[in-house]
Design an enzyme around this catalytic site. Structure first.
Site, PDB file in Angstrom:
ATOM      1  N   CYS A 232      -3.153   1.706   6.305  1.00 17.47           N
ATOM      2  CA  CYS A 232      -3.559   0.995   7.523  1.00 17.47           C
ATOM      3  C   CYS A 232      -4.159   1.946   8.548  1.00 17.47           C
ATOM      4  O   CYS A 232      -4.906   1.528   9.424  1.00 17.47           O
ATOM      5  CB  CYS A 232      -2.366   0.254   8.109  1.00 17.47           C
ATOM      6  SG  CYS A 232      -0.956   1.339   8.395  1.00 17.47           S
TER       7      CYS A 232
ATOM      8  N   GLU B 291       3.438  -5.366  12.401  1.00 16.23           N
ATOM      9  CA  GLU B 291       2.519  -4.221  12.211  1.00 16.23           C
ATOM     10  C   GLU B 291       1.406  -4.729  11.298  1.00 16.23           C
ATOM     11  O   GLU B 291       1.647  -4.981  10.115  1.00 16.23           O
ATOM     12  CB  GLU B 291       3.251  -3.051  11.546  1.00 16.23           C
ATOM     13  CG  GLU B 291       4.460  -2.545  12.304  1.00 16.23           C
ATOM     14  CD  GLU B 291       4.096  -1.731  13.535  1.00 16.23           C
ATOM     15  OE1 GLU B 291       2.906  -1.393  13.699  1.00 16.23           O
ATOM     16  OE2 GLU B 291       4.998  -1.464  14.341  1.00 16.23           O
TER      17      GLU B 291
ATOM     18  N   ASN C  81       0.811  -1.230   0.000  1.00 22.47           N
ATOM     19  CA  ASN C  81       0.000   0.000   0.000  1.00 22.47           C
ATOM     20  C   ASN C  81       0.844   1.280   0.000  1.00 22.47           C
ATOM     21  O   ASN C  81       0.498   2.253  -0.649  1.00 22.47           O
ATOM     22  CB  ASN C  81      -1.000  -0.018   1.170  1.00 22.47           C
ATOM     23  CG  ASN C  81      -0.317  -0.041   2.510  1.00 22.47           C
ATOM     24  OD1 ASN C  81       0.765  -0.608   2.656  1.00 22.47           O
ATOM     25  ND2 ASN C  81      -0.928   0.572   3.491  1.00 22.47           N
TER      26      ASN C  81
HETATM   27  P1  NDP Z   1       0.031  -9.276   3.191  1.00 23.47           P
HETATM   28  O1  NDP Z   1      -0.003  -9.732   4.580  1.00 23.47           O
HETATM   29  O2  NDP Z   1      -0.686 -10.059   2.159  1.00 23.47           O
HETATM   30  O3  NDP Z   1       1.514  -9.127   2.647  1.00 23.47           O
HETATM   31  C1  NDP Z   1       2.517  -8.370   3.306  1.00 23.47           C
HETATM   32  C2  NDP Z   1       3.874  -8.893   2.889  1.00 23.47           C
HETATM   33  O4  NDP Z   1       4.046 -10.220   3.376  1.00 23.47           O
HETATM   34  C3  NDP Z   1       4.050  -8.979   1.382  1.00 23.47           C
HETATM   35  O5  NDP Z   1       5.391  -8.721   1.052  1.00 23.47           O
HETATM   36  C4  NDP Z   1       3.703 -10.428   1.125  1.00 23.47           C
HETATM   37  O6  NDP Z   1       4.220 -10.919  -0.073  1.00 23.47           O
HETATM   38  C5  NDP Z   1       4.348 -11.096   2.320  1.00 23.47           C
HETATM   39  N1  NDP Z   1       3.815 -12.429   2.619  1.00 23.47           N
HETATM   40  C6  NDP Z   1       2.631 -12.966   2.251  1.00 23.47           C
HETATM   41  N2  NDP Z   1       2.518 -14.222   2.765  1.00 23.47           N
HETATM   42  C7  NDP Z   1       3.643 -14.457   3.466  1.00 23.47           C
HETATM   43  C8  NDP Z   1       4.118 -15.570   4.230  1.00 23.47           C
HETATM   44  N3  NDP Z   1       3.398 -16.664   4.360  1.00 23.47           N
HETATM   45  N4  NDP Z   1       5.328 -15.478   4.821  1.00 23.47           N
HETATM   46  C9  NDP Z   1       6.069 -14.350   4.715  1.00 23.47           C
HETATM   47  N5  NDP Z   1       5.672 -13.270   3.993  1.00 23.47           N
HETATM   48  C10 NDP Z   1       4.479 -13.320   3.392  1.00 23.47           C
HETATM   49  O7  NDP Z   1      -0.490  -7.773   3.226  1.00 23.47           O
HETATM   50  P2  NDP Z   1      -0.799  -6.834   2.006  1.00 23.47           P
HETATM   51  O8  NDP Z   1       0.422  -6.707   1.163  1.00 23.47           O
HETATM   52  O9  NDP Z   1      -2.069  -7.278   1.381  1.00 23.47           O
HETATM   53  O10 NDP Z   1      -0.994  -5.428   2.737  1.00 23.47           O
HETATM   54  C11 NDP Z   1      -2.187  -5.001   3.277  1.00 23.47           C
HETATM   55  C12 NDP Z   1      -2.228  -5.255   4.768  1.00 23.47           C
HETATM   56  O11 NDP Z   1      -1.156  -4.598   5.403  1.00 23.47           O
HETATM   57  C13 NDP Z   1      -3.473  -4.706   5.407  1.00 23.47           C
HETATM   58  O12 NDP Z   1      -3.992  -5.645   6.311  1.00 23.47           O
HETATM   59  C14 NDP Z   1      -2.985  -3.470   6.139  1.00 23.47           C
HETATM   60  O13 NDP Z   1      -3.770  -3.115   7.249  1.00 23.47           O
HETATM   61  C15 NDP Z   1      -1.636  -3.914   6.559  1.00 23.47           C
HETATM   62  N6  NDP Z   1      -0.805  -2.762   6.863  1.00 23.47           N
HETATM   63  C16 NDP Z   1      -0.468  -2.521   8.173  1.00 23.47           C
HETATM   64  C17 NDP Z   1       0.272  -1.412   8.506  1.00 23.47           C
HETATM   65  C18 NDP Z   1       0.667  -1.156   9.927  1.00 23.47           C
HETATM   66  O14 NDP Z   1       1.582  -0.365  10.131  1.00 23.47           O
HETATM   67  N7  NDP Z   1       0.061  -1.762  10.918  1.00 23.47           N
HETATM   68  C19 NDP Z   1       0.705  -0.448   7.487  1.00 23.47           C
HETATM   69  C20 NDP Z   1       0.298  -0.810   6.161  1.00 23.47           C
HETATM   70  C21 NDP Z   1      -0.432  -1.932   5.871  1.00 23.47           C
HETATM   71  P3  NDP Z   1       3.328 -10.858  -1.424  1.00 23.47           P
HETATM   72  O15 NDP Z   1       2.776  -9.482  -1.556  1.00 23.47           O
HETATM   73  O16 NDP Z   1       4.323 -11.160  -2.428  1.00 23.47           O
HETATM   74  O17 NDP Z   1       2.256 -11.876  -1.238  1.00 23.47           O
END
Ligand code: NDP
Length: 479
Positions: free
Chosen positions: A282, A248, A150
């Protein structure tokens, strides 16, 4: 077609398996680049390089590491427009937003930790005639930094900068959905001559790259930002080897609006907190709670302004709402809009896809306001992470608090009131890591950042991040 590469041990590298993934441009729905579909072999190479680089990097003085990070910050600034265009193309966000928020903040992350490390100090505990204690805070080793799509470079650098500043070496994985600026960052660290192996960037999927990184025995600490379900999975994978974790995660943030607020300021801010970056921040408020005397006025005026927001091509300077990040995310958001109606919700505005003549296959959704739901329905309990908000009325302060706290999340909240005592009282009682009073998203990088309940574990930001990326050791000296 442009083909991105991994950056391992100071060199650009194709994935060892030779496989690539399509990378889509959300604005048009077309594939425009290929990214490495890396696997455990590439991760192992990157971790080995980071491990080799650790003794020398951690042995530098803080001032020397600071100079390296400042060079990265300066180079980001020099390439700001190019990086902003890349971020906007990759993510679908308005170019203007990338230019004024995402990329300047990525620059600031490096500059902030380049200077923070110069002011970091550890404690001493005096025991009088017996002696004294002092605390060493040492870097830990190879840090895994995994970030979402995001705010791609903004969040990627938010982890990498403190990890490096504290003296760790890093293997970082950007989201496969938005890899472009992470790739450009590898160009930048190469240009400024960061020593080989200090920062390694491996592209690919969660299962293909993220999991091998999380379970790698030479990776003792993991900083992750992403969804709560992924955070739970990482927590489970990391638990048997007791890795240090910062998670996070997701949110379902309330905006609590009292009748005595500055209505116009609240309305302007609530538009931003609902729909900035297509609601894909987020910290966006997605549950708007309004005190009954101003509820009808709020719904009418808010919906009118939301309906007037301009959905358009990300590069168009007049665009306020760009494309959402992917076709599957668009479908997920649309399914929640449908669910909301099945749950008894009324669409006050939006609620549909938008087709642009110039980009008919782009992923556009009209900003959507929904009323008439109860707090316990799925629409109000599950994170949608798109341009969709719900509005509910409340009658008393305690009811507002009850509604605000009635989810499993606890990331951020806003409180709108002119009554200072009430503002503090409510802010103290809301389950959240961050509360903005009469404002939203005013960030000071020195402050602790993170969530409670299922929004995360640990805090980043300021010295909190430097503490996460170091291990304290107490030493007692007998006098
Ligand atoms: P995901 O949890 O799908 O992905 C986050 C990262 O983790 C990506 O690089 C993803 O890779 C990777 N990933 C996915 N599966 C695994 C796994 N099994 N093991 C290790 N890494 C993995 O989140 P999104 O990218 O969809 O982002 C949106 C989410 O992030 C929302 O829930 C939002 O609220 C949260 N968010 C939280 C923030 C905070 O500060 N609390 C700030 C911003 C967002 P890939 O994309 O290649 O699948």
């Amino acid at each position: 077609m442009m083909q991105l590469k991994n950056y391992i041990d100071g060199a650009f590298a194709a994935p060892s398996n030779g496989r690539y993934l399509d990378n889509y441009e959300p604005a048009t729905g077309k594939v425009y680049s290929l990214i490495p579909d890396s696997d455990a072999t590439d991760v192992a190479r990157a971790v080995a390089a980071a491990k080799r680089a650790f003794p020398e990097w951690s042995g530098l003085t803080a001032a020397e590491r600071s100079k390296h990070l400042m060079r990265i910050a300066n180079r980001i600034e020099e390439r700001l427009e190019e990086l902003a265009a890349a971020e906007s193309r990759d993510n679908g966000k308005p170019y203007k937003l990338a230019c004024t928020v995402d990329i300047p903040r990525a620059r600031d992350n490096f500059a902030f930790y380049a200077t923070a490390i110069l002011h970091d100090a550890s404690e001493a505990h005096d025991m009088g005639a017996q002696g004294f204690n002092y605390t060493l805070r040492r870097p830990i080793g190879v840090a895994a930094c995994i970030s979402p799509w995001n705010l791609p470079l903004y969040l990627f650098s938010w982890k990498i900068a403190p990890a490096l500043a504290a003296g760790n070496t890093v293997v970082a994985k950007p989201s496969e959905v938005t890899p472009y600026t992470a790739y450009l960052l590898s160009e930048i660290v190469h240009e400024v001559g960061l020593p080989a192996g200090v920062l390694n960037i491996v592209h690919g999927t969660g299962p293909g790259v993220g999991e091998p990184l999380v379970i790698h025995p030479d990776v003792p600490l993991i900083s992750f930002t992403g969804g709560t379900a992924t955070g739970a999975r990482i927590n489970t994978l990391a638990a048997p080897s007791f890795k240090k974790l910062s998670l996070e995660l997701g949110g379902k943030n309330p905006n609590v609006i009292f009748a005595d607020c500055d209505f116009e300021a609240m309305l302007r801010s609530t538009l931003l907190s609902s729909f900035s970056n297509q609601g894909q921040i987020c910290l966006c408020g997605s549950r708007i709670l309004v005190e009954r005397p101003i509820y009808d006025r709020f719904v009418a005026e808010f919906s009118q302004r939301v309906a007037a927001l301009r959905v358009g091509l990300p590069q168009d300077p007049d665009t306020q709402i760009g494309a959402v990040v992917s076709a599957s995310h668009r479908d997920k958001i649309m399914s929640y809009i449908e669910l909301a109606q099945q749950e008894g919700g009324r669409i006050e505005c939006g609620g549909h896809r938008v087709t642009l003549d110039s980009a008919p296959d782009g992923y556009y959704i009209a900003p959507t306001v929904i009323t008439g739901l109860t707090m316990d329905c799925r629409t109000n309990q599950e994170e949608i992470f798109g341009p969709v908000v719900t509005v509910m009325a409340f009658d008393t302060e305690s009811e507002a608090l009850e509604l605000a706290n009635a989810t499993r999340y606890g990331l951020a909240a806003t409180v709108w009131t002119s009554d200072l005592k009430r503002a503090h009282r409510v802010a103290h009682e809301i389950d959240a890591g961050i509360v903005w009073i009469n404002s939203w998203l005013v960030r000071d990088l020195r402050t602790p950042f993170g969530g409670v309940k299922q929004s995360g574990i640990g805090r980043e930001g300021g010295f909190e991040a430097l503490r996460f990326f170091t291990e304290p050791k107490n030493i007692f000296v007998k006098l």
